[in-house]
Design a protein around this motif. Structure first.
Motif, PDB file in Angstrom:
ATOM      1  N   ASP A   3       0.856  -1.177   0.000  1.00  0.00           N
ATOM      2  CA  ASP A   3       0.000   0.000   0.000  1.00  0.00           C
ATOM      3  C   ASP A   3       0.897   1.232   0.000  1.00  0.00           C
ATOM      4  OD1 ASP A   3      -2.031   1.831   0.252  1.00  0.00           O
ATOM      5  OD2 ASP A   3      -2.270   1.512   2.405  1.00  0.00           O
ATOM      6  N   LYS A  21       1.132  -3.834 -14.570  1.00  0.00           N
ATOM      7  CA  LYS A  21       0.188  -2.867 -15.146  1.00  0.00           C
ATOM      8  C   LYS A  21       0.696  -2.432 -16.519  1.00  0.00           C
ATOM      9  CE  LYS A  21      -1.501  -0.975 -10.804  1.00  0.00           C
ATOM     10  NZ  LYS A  21      -1.710   0.259 -10.039  1.00  0.00           N
ATOM     11  N   ASP A  24      -1.994  -0.496 -18.474  1.00  0.00           N
ATOM     12  CA  ASP A  24      -3.070   0.063 -17.667  1.00  0.00           C
ATOM     13  C   ASP A  24      -2.897   1.579 -17.572  1.00  0.00           C
ATOM     14  OD1 ASP A  24      -5.106   0.563 -15.914  1.00  0.00           O
ATOM     15  OD2 ASP A  24      -4.129  -0.342 -14.184  1.00  0.00           O
ATOM     16  N   LYS A  26      -5.323   3.518 -16.490  1.00  0.00           N
ATOM     17  CA  LYS A  26      -6.293   3.994 -15.507  1.00  0.00           C
ATOM     18  C   LYS A  26      -5.642   4.009 -14.136  1.00  0.00           C
ATOM     19  CE  LYS A  26      -9.968   1.868 -18.117  1.00  0.00           C
ATOM     20  NZ  LYS A  26     -10.822   0.710 -18.221  1.00  0.00           N
ATOM     21  N   GLY A  27      -6.180   4.806 -13.253  1.00  0.00           N
ATOM     22  CA  GLY A  27      -5.668   4.843 -11.892  1.00  0.00           C
ATOM     23  C   GLY A  27      -4.534   5.836 -11.751  1.00  0.00           C
ATOM     24  N   ARG A  28      -3.788   5.678 -10.682  1.00  0.00           N
ATOM     25  CA  ARG A  28      -2.725   6.610 -10.338  1.00  0.00           C
ATOM     26  C   ARG A  28      -1.437   5.838 -10.059  1.00  0.00           C
ATOM     27  NH1 ARG A  28      -6.448   9.746 -11.454  1.00  0.00           N
ATOM     28  NH2 ARG A  28      -7.499  11.198 -10.087  1.00  0.00           N
ATOM     29  N   THR A  30       2.244   6.158  -7.990  1.00  0.00           N
ATOM     30  CA  THR A  30       2.919   6.916  -6.945  1.00  0.00           C
ATOM     31  C   THR A  30       4.199   7.528  -7.500  1.00  0.00           C
ATOM     32  OG1 THR A  30       4.212   5.037  -6.183  1.00  0.00           O
ATOM     33  CG2 THR A  30       2.048   5.362  -5.163  1.00  0.00           C
ATOM     34  N   ARG A  72      -0.232   7.483 -15.830  1.00  0.00           N
ATOM     35  CA  ARG A  72      -0.821   7.363 -14.493  1.00  0.00           C
ATOM     36  C   ARG A  72      -0.213   8.373 -13.529  1.00  0.00           C
ATOM     37  NH1 ARG A  72       0.347   1.876 -15.190  1.00  0.00           N
ATOM     38  NH2 ARG A  72       1.682   1.970 -13.373  1.00  0.00           N
ATOM     39  N   ARG A  75      -1.566  11.887 -14.356  1.00  0.00           N
ATOM     40  CA  ARG A  75      -2.939  12.044 -13.858  1.00  0.00           C
ATOM     41  C   ARG A  75      -2.934  12.403 -12.386  1.00  0.00           C
ATOM     42  NH1 ARG A  75      -7.049   7.600 -14.836  1.00  0.00           N
ATOM     43  NH2 ARG A  75      -8.335   9.223 -13.951  1.00  0.00           N
ATOM     44  N   LYS A  76      -1.997  11.826 -11.636  1.00  0.00           N
ATOM     45  CA  LYS A  76      -1.962  12.117 -10.204  1.00  0.00           C
ATOM     46  C   LYS A  76      -1.396  13.505  -9.940  1.00  0.00           C
ATOM     47  CE  LYS A  76      -0.691  10.453  -5.741  1.00  0.00           C
ATOM     48  NZ  LYS A  76      -0.608   9.298  -4.940  1.00  0.00           N
TER      49      LYS A  76
END
Length: 94
Positions: A3, A21, A24, A26-28, A30, A72, A75-76
């Protein structure tokens, strides 16, 4: 998968996440995931870039994961939708 909010994301874990991924968008991602992946691609390019076919093949193999983790992460960091990101990168005609 660790996490990102509660644990340290190391080099190996970040590279595994990026390969898992693969496409992928989509999502974020780190910050650690992005920069560890960036370091991985630089190191691999430096080591294998000297071998003509192998260097090319590795570059092609990491292209999609690099685009995906960059998307990703972007986007974040910017928190913009995809149409706004595309428009803001286009040169102005003025």
């Amino acid at each position: 998968m660790p996490d990102p909010a509660t644990s340290y994301l190391g080099f190996v874990e970040a590279v595994k996440i990026c390969f898992n991924k693969y496409a992928d968008f989509k999502g974020r991602a780190t910050r650690a995931e992005y920069w560890w992946w960036y370091l991985f691609t630089v190191l691999v390019s430096l080591v294998l870039g000297w071998i003509p076919f192998l260097g090319w093949a590795v570059s092609v193999a990491v292209l999609i994961p690099t685009l995906a983790v960059s998307w990703r992460r972007d986007r974040k960091s910017t928190r913009l939708n995809s149409s706004h990101k595309t428009e803001s990168r286009m040169p102005s005609s003025a």
